[in-house]
Motif scaffolding. Structure first.
Motif, short mmCIF file in Angstrom:
data_model
loop_
_atom_site.label_atom_id
_atom_site.label_comp_id
_atom_site.label_asym_id
_atom_site.label_seq_id
_atom_site.Cartn_x
_atom_site.Cartn_y
_atom_site.Cartn_z
N SER A 1 0.86 -1.17 0.00
CA SER A 1 0.00 0.00 0.00
C SER A 1 0.90 1.22 0.00
N LEU A 2 0.65 2.12 -0.94
CA LEU A 2 1.48 3.32 -1.05
C LEU A 2 0.73 4.47 -0.39
N ASP A 3 1.32 5.07 0.63
CA ASP A 3 0.66 6.20 1.28
C ASP A 3 1.32 7.49 0.86
N LEU A 4 0.52 8.50 0.51
CA LEU A 4 1.08 9.80 0.20
C LEU A 4 0.87 10.70 1.40
N ARG B 1 3.78 0.35 2.76
CA ARG B 1 3.50 -0.60 3.83
C ARG B 1 3.15 -1.94 3.21
N LYS C 1 0.09 9.81 20.82
CA LYS C 1 -0.36 8.98 19.70
C LYS C 1 0.68 7.96 19.32
N PHE D 1 1.03 5.62 15.92
CA PHE D 1 0.31 5.42 14.64
C PHE D 1 1.35 5.10 13.58
N GLY E 1 0.54 4.96 10.25
CA GLY E 1 0.10 5.43 8.94
C GLY E 1 -1.30 4.96 8.64
N SER E 2 -1.72 3.88 9.31
CA SER E 2 -3.11 3.45 9.18
C SER E 2 -3.46 2.70 10.46
N LYS E 3 -4.72 2.40 10.63
CA LYS E 3 -5.16 1.85 11.92
C LYS E 3 -4.72 0.40 12.06
N ALA F 1 -6.45 -2.22 12.25
CA ALA F 1 -7.20 -3.21 11.48
C ALA F 1 -6.64 -3.43 10.09
N ASP F 2 -5.75 -2.57 9.63
CA ASP F 2 -5.21 -2.68 8.28
C ASP F 2 -4.32 -3.92 8.16
N PRO F 3 -4.51 -4.76 7.13
CA PRO F 3 -3.62 -5.92 7.01
C PRO F 3 -2.18 -5.57 6.66
N CYS F 4 -1.97 -4.43 5.99
CA CYS F 4 -0.59 -4.05 5.68
C CYS F 4 -0.02 -3.34 6.90
#
Lengths: 313, 453
Positions: free
Chosen positions: B221-224, B264, B302, B304, B306-308, B310-313
Motif C-alpha cells: 500500500s502506497l501512502d502519500l 507498507r 499517539k 500510529f 500510517g493506518s489503523k 485493522a489494516d492488514p498491511c
C-alpha cells in the motif's frame, strides 16, 4: 439549472451514446487480464481510504477522496508488471488546459485547472468505426430554443486565444498524448461539490478541450474532419459515485451544425460501494451494522481498470 | 496480636500440659489474612511502585491492541517533541541516545538472492555508461543495447534492466522540472514545486515496474503524506516546578513525523542481524534533553504507523522523506556548518525509522514491558530532491524506560549512507551526470523482501 450534459453536447457538437464503447467492454469481458484477482486489492483500497487512513475516527471527504483515487491508481499501475508498456504513462497533477473554438459564431473557451491528467506515449486508437462516424451526420443536435445555448456560461473578453496543451507541456515531451482525465470532487461541504450531472458536463467540456488542443497540435488550426480521430477518456468521482466517459473527437469543424459530429460514451452513476461504516452501529446493545465496507461493486473497479488499460492491451 | 493468641488456643489437639504428640496441624489451605503489601494511594515510593505494577498488569491484560494502545497513552503529561527533521547541531548523537541506537556506516550486507540480478546489472552498467550519460533524457533508445548484454549464469532471476529504470527516473525528473509548465514556486516552498512531485512519480513508477519481481510490492500500500507517531519513556528526571515538584518522573518523548511517501506491506522484512547482536556503542549524553534544544508540550500521546490497527498491511517497507527548504545544503554551507549536512540526513533517518518500527511493534502487541521477540526492520530514503541518503533500521528492543533498560542488553541498529547526488544538473531537456549507483541502491531497497517470497 439545466441538464448540463445536453448543453455541453450542443456546445461541443457531440452525439451521446449510453454505456461504454465496445473496445472497453471487450477489455472488461476478457478474462486474460485477471480482473477477478484484483477485486481483493480493490476492496482493500476502498477500506484503507474510507476506514483506516487516519488516527481520528473517520476521515473526511477531502482526505478520503484523493486517497481512494491514489489507491485505485496504484492498484492499476501494479498491472505494469504484467504489461510493461503500461509504464509508458505519466501522471501530471495541477495541470492547466486552454482551448478555444467557435460554435455558430459564438467564441467559446475552456480554461482552467482540470484536475489530474494521465498522459501516454501512444495515442488511444479510435473506438468508433468509420461507419459510425459517418452515421453521425444524420444526427441532429438538440437545441434549446428559446434558451440560448450559452446560458450559464461566463462571458469574458478574451484577448489572447490560447490554444494548446502545449501551453502546459513544452515541445519534445515524450508523453504527448492525453489519455485520461481524472476529476475528484472532494469538497467536504455538499454544496461545494458538483452534482453528478454537472460533473459529467464538466468532464465532457474538459475532455473536448484536451482533444481539441491535441488535434490542433497534430493537424493544424484549420477546421476539418479528422482522418485519425482523437480519443480522450475521463473519470469523475466524489469518493463513492463514479462517472466514466470516453470522448472521440471526429471533427474540428465546429462552426456549422451539420456534418460529422463528435461522439461520447458515458457510463454514469456507478457506485463503488454502498456504505462505509467506520464505527459499528449499536442499537440497544445489539450490533445492527458492523464496521466495514458494505455493498462493494467490483464491476465499477473493473471499468476503472479497463479504462486504464485501454490503448495498451 | 490478640488474634494470633486466640488462634494458638483454638488449634485443635494441642495441650500445654500433655506429652501427647500433637497431630501435625494441617496448614491452612489458603492464608487467613490477605498478603501484606504496600498501599495504593499513599505518597510513598512503595505505593508508587505498586501503582506502576497494577498499571503494567492492566496493559498486559488488555484484550485488543487498540485497548493496549489506549491505556499506554492514557496519562498525558508534558513531554519532549522530537522532530526528525531538525536544524539542531549534532542532533543524531542525541537521537541515538534517546532511542538506544547504534549507527553503522554503510549498508548492511545483502542476502545472496539479491546479488545475481545486481551483478548482471553492473555488467550492463559499464556498457551503459559508454554512451554519454547526458543523452538519457527522452526514450530508452540507447538503453536496449546496454540491457541486451547477456547476464552471467545468474540462475532463474531475470536480470534487471537498469537502462529502462534509468529512463523512467529521467522521464519523471524531466517532466517535473522541465516539461510541465508550472507557476513560480511559492516563497520558501521550493520543495513542493519540483522535488516533491518528482519523488512521488519516481517511486510510484519504479514500484509499479518492479512489482513483477517483488510480489511483496504487488500487495503493498502506497501512502502519500502519511502520519507516523510514537510515544515512549526513556530515563528519569525530577519534576522542577509545579504542584508535582520533587517527584521522580520518566522523561517522555513523542515523535510526530510526516514522511513524503511510505510503502507498507503485509509481511515483515527479514532481519539483518540476530536479535542480540552488538555492533557498536550507544552515545551517552549527560545533559538534559532540553539542551539540544528540545521543548516540552502536553498533548495526545499517539502511536500510529500510517493506518489503523485493522489494516492488514501493518508492517513497514520503505519511507521516503523530503527535506524542507529550511534545511537545504546551501544554507548550511553559507553558515559554515558543512559537517552538519550529513547530521540532518542521519537524524531524520534514525528518528523516523525508530518511530515507525516501534509503532509497528506496538501494533503487534509489544511494548516496553513486553519486549519484542523478533526484530522489526524497515528502510528509509532521505532526500532533498537531488541528494539521496539510504537508511536501514532494525528494532531489537522497546525497553527504554528506566526500569527495563537495566535488564536489557539489546540495542537498536541503524545502517546509513552519506548523501550522494542522483544527477548533476538538468539542462535543456537532458539530465547530465546521472548516477546509476544511487538508482541501483533505490532499486535494491524496493526489491527487499522476505526469503520465502
Amino acid at each position: 439549472v439545466f441538464p448540463g450534459v445536453r448543453q455541453a453536447q450542443w456546445l461541443t457538437k457531440t452525439k451521446l451514446v449510453e454505456g461504454l464503447p465496445p473496445a472497453v467492454q471487450g477489455i472488461l469481458d476478457n478474462p486474460v487480464h485477471g480482473l477477478q484477482e484484483l477485486e481483493e486489492r480493490a476492496k482493500y483500497a476502498v477500506s484503507h481510504a474510507r476506514l483506516w487512513d487516519t488516527a481520528e475516527v473517520a476521515p473526511r471527504r477531502e482526505q478520503y477522496c484523493p486517497l481512494l483515487f491514489e489507491n485505485l491508481i496504484h492498484t492499476c499501475r501494479l498491472m505494469s508488471g504484467k504489461y510493461p508498456s503500461l509504464s509508458k504513462r505519466m501522471l501530471a497533477r495541477n495541470f492547466r488546459i486552454a482551448a478555444t473554438w467557435e460554435r455558430e459564431s459564438i467564441l467559446l473557451q475552456v480554461r482552467g485547472l482540470s484536475g489530474i491528467l494521465m498522459n501516454s506515449m501512444t495515442p488511444i486508437p479510435p473506438v468508433a468505426s468509420k461507419e459510425e462516424i459517418l452515421a453521425t451526420k444524420e444526427h441532429v443536435l438538440e437545441t434549446f430554443y428559446p434558451i440560448a445555448p450559452t446560458i450559464d456560461l461566463q462571458e469574458v473578453n478574451v484577448y489572447k486565444e490560447l490554444n494548446d496543451t502545449g501551453q502546459c507541456f513544452r515541445d519534445g515531451y515524450p508523453y504527448s498524448h492525453p489519455h485520461t482525465l481524472f476529476f475528484l470532487e472532494s469538497a467536504n461541504v455538499r454544496t461545494d461539490r458538483f452534482r453528478p450531472e454537472q460533473l459529467r458536463a464538466k468532464m465532457l467540456m474538459f475532455a473536448f478541450g484536451n482533444a481539441l488542443a491535441k488535434a490542433k497540435a497534430l493537424h493544424g488550426n484549420d477546421p476539418k474532419v479528422l482522418e485519425q480521430p482523437v480519443v480522450v477518456q475521463s473519470v469523475g468521482t466524489d469518493g463513492q459515485l463514479f462517472q466514466f466517459m470516453v470522448f472521440q473527437l471526429n471533427t474540428t469543424d465546429l462552426v456549422s451544425n451539420d456534418g460529422v459530429k463528435n461522439l461520447v460514451w458515458i457510463d454514469s452513476d456507478q457506485n463503488l460501494y454502498e456504505k462505509a461504516q467506520c464505527v459499528p452501529e449499536v442499537k440497544k446493545k445489539v450490533v445492527t451494522k458492523p464496521a466495514g465496507i458494505s455493498g462493494f461493486q467490483p464491476d465499477t473497479f473493473k471499468k476503472f481498470l479497463a479504462l486504464y488499460l485501454h490503448g495498451t492491451v | 496480636m490478640a488474634a494470633l493468641g486466640a488462634r494458638r488456643l483454638l488449634r485443635p489437639g494441642r495441650r500445654w500440659f500433655s506429652e501427647t504428640v500433637p497431630g501435625a496441624p494441617s496448614p491452612p489451605a489458603s492464608p487467613l489474612y490477605p498478603p501484606v503489601v504496600a498501599s495504593i494511594t499513599a505518597k510513598s515510593r512503595s505505593a508508587k511502585s505498586r501503582r506502576l505494577q497494577r498499571f503494567n498488569q492492566r496493559v498486559h491484560a488488555a484484550a485488543t491492541v487498540e485497548e493496549k494502545l489506549r491505556l499506554y497513552g492514557k496519562l498525558q503529561r508534558p513531554k519532549y517533541t522530537v522532530y526528525p527533521q531538525t536544524f539542531a547541531l549534532n542532533a543524531d548523537r542525541w537521537y541515538r541516545s534517546f532511542t538506544k541506537t547504534v549507527l553503522v556506516p554503510g549498508m548492511p550486507p545483502r542476502a545472496a538472492a539479491a546479488k545475481p540480478p545486481v551483478a548482471a546489472a553492473e555488467a550492463t552498467l559499464e556498457a551503459g555508461r559508454a554512451p554519454e550519460p547526458g543523452a538519457e533524457a527522452v526514450g530508452a533508445a540507447e538503453a536496449p543495447e546496454a540491457a541486451k548484454s547477456p547476464e552471467p549464469a545468474a540462475g532463474a532471476a531475470p536480470h534487471l534492466d537498469i537502462g529502462e529504470l534509468r529512463s523512467l527516473a529521467c522521464d519523471a525528473l524531466l517532466q517535473e522540472s522541465f516539461y510541465q509548465n508550472k507557476k513560480r514556486p511559492f516563497l520558501y516552498r521550493d520543495q513542493d514545486h519540483t522535488p516533491g512531485p518528482f519523488l512521488t512519480q519516481l517511486v510510484s513508477t519504479l514500484a509499479a515496474s518492479l512489482s513483477s519481481r517483488n510480489p511483496l510490492l504487488a500487495a503493498s500500500s502506497l501512502d502519500l503524506n502519511p502520519e507516523v507517531n510514537y510515544y515512549w519513556h526513556h530515563g528519569e528526571e525530577v519534576v522542577v516546578h509545579g504542584h508535582r515538584k520533587g517527584r521522580v518522573d520518566p522523561v517522555r518523548f513523542q515523535i510526530d513525523d510526516n514522511p513524503h511517501l511510505q510503502i507498507r506491506v503485509p509481511k515483515q522484512l527479514p532481519k539483518v542481524v540476530p536479535l542480540e547482536s552488538d555492533l557498536g556503542d550507544v552515545p551517552v549524553i549527560d545533559h538534559k534533553p532540553s539542551k539540544l534544544p528540545l521543548f516540552k508540550k502536553q498533548y495526545e500521546n499517539k502511536v500510529f504507523i500510517g493506518s489503523k490497527v485493522a489494516d492488514p498491511c501493518c508492517y513497514g517497507h520503505t519511507q521516503f522523506h523530503l527535506l524542507p527548504d529550511k534545511l537545504k545544503r546551501e544554507r548550511f554551507i553559507r553558515e559554515r556548518l558543512e559537517d552538519q549536512i550529513e547530521v540532518v540526513y542521519r537524524s531524520n533517518g534514525i528518528a523516523s525509522l525508530f518511530a515507525w518500527t516501534a509503532a509497528q511493534a506496538m501494533y503487534q502487541g509489544f511494548w516496553s514491558e513486553a519486549d519484542v521477540t523478533r526484530p522489526f526492520v524497515s528502510q528509509a530514503v532521505v532526500t532533498d530532491g537531488k541528494y539521496f541518503a539510504f537508511f536501514c533500521y532494525q528494532l531489537n528492543t522497546l525497553a527504554l524506560t528506566a526500569e527495563t533498560i537495566k535488564n536489557s542488553s539489546r540495542k537498536n541498529i541503524c545502517w546509513g549512507t552519506d548523501s550522494k547526488p542522483l544527477y548533476d544538473v538538468v539542462e535543456d531537456g537532458n539530465v547530465k551526470g546521472f548516477n546509476d549507483e544511487v538508482l541501483l541502491q533505490l532499486v535494491r531497497f524496493l526489491l527487499n523482501r522476505p526469503k520465502e517470497l
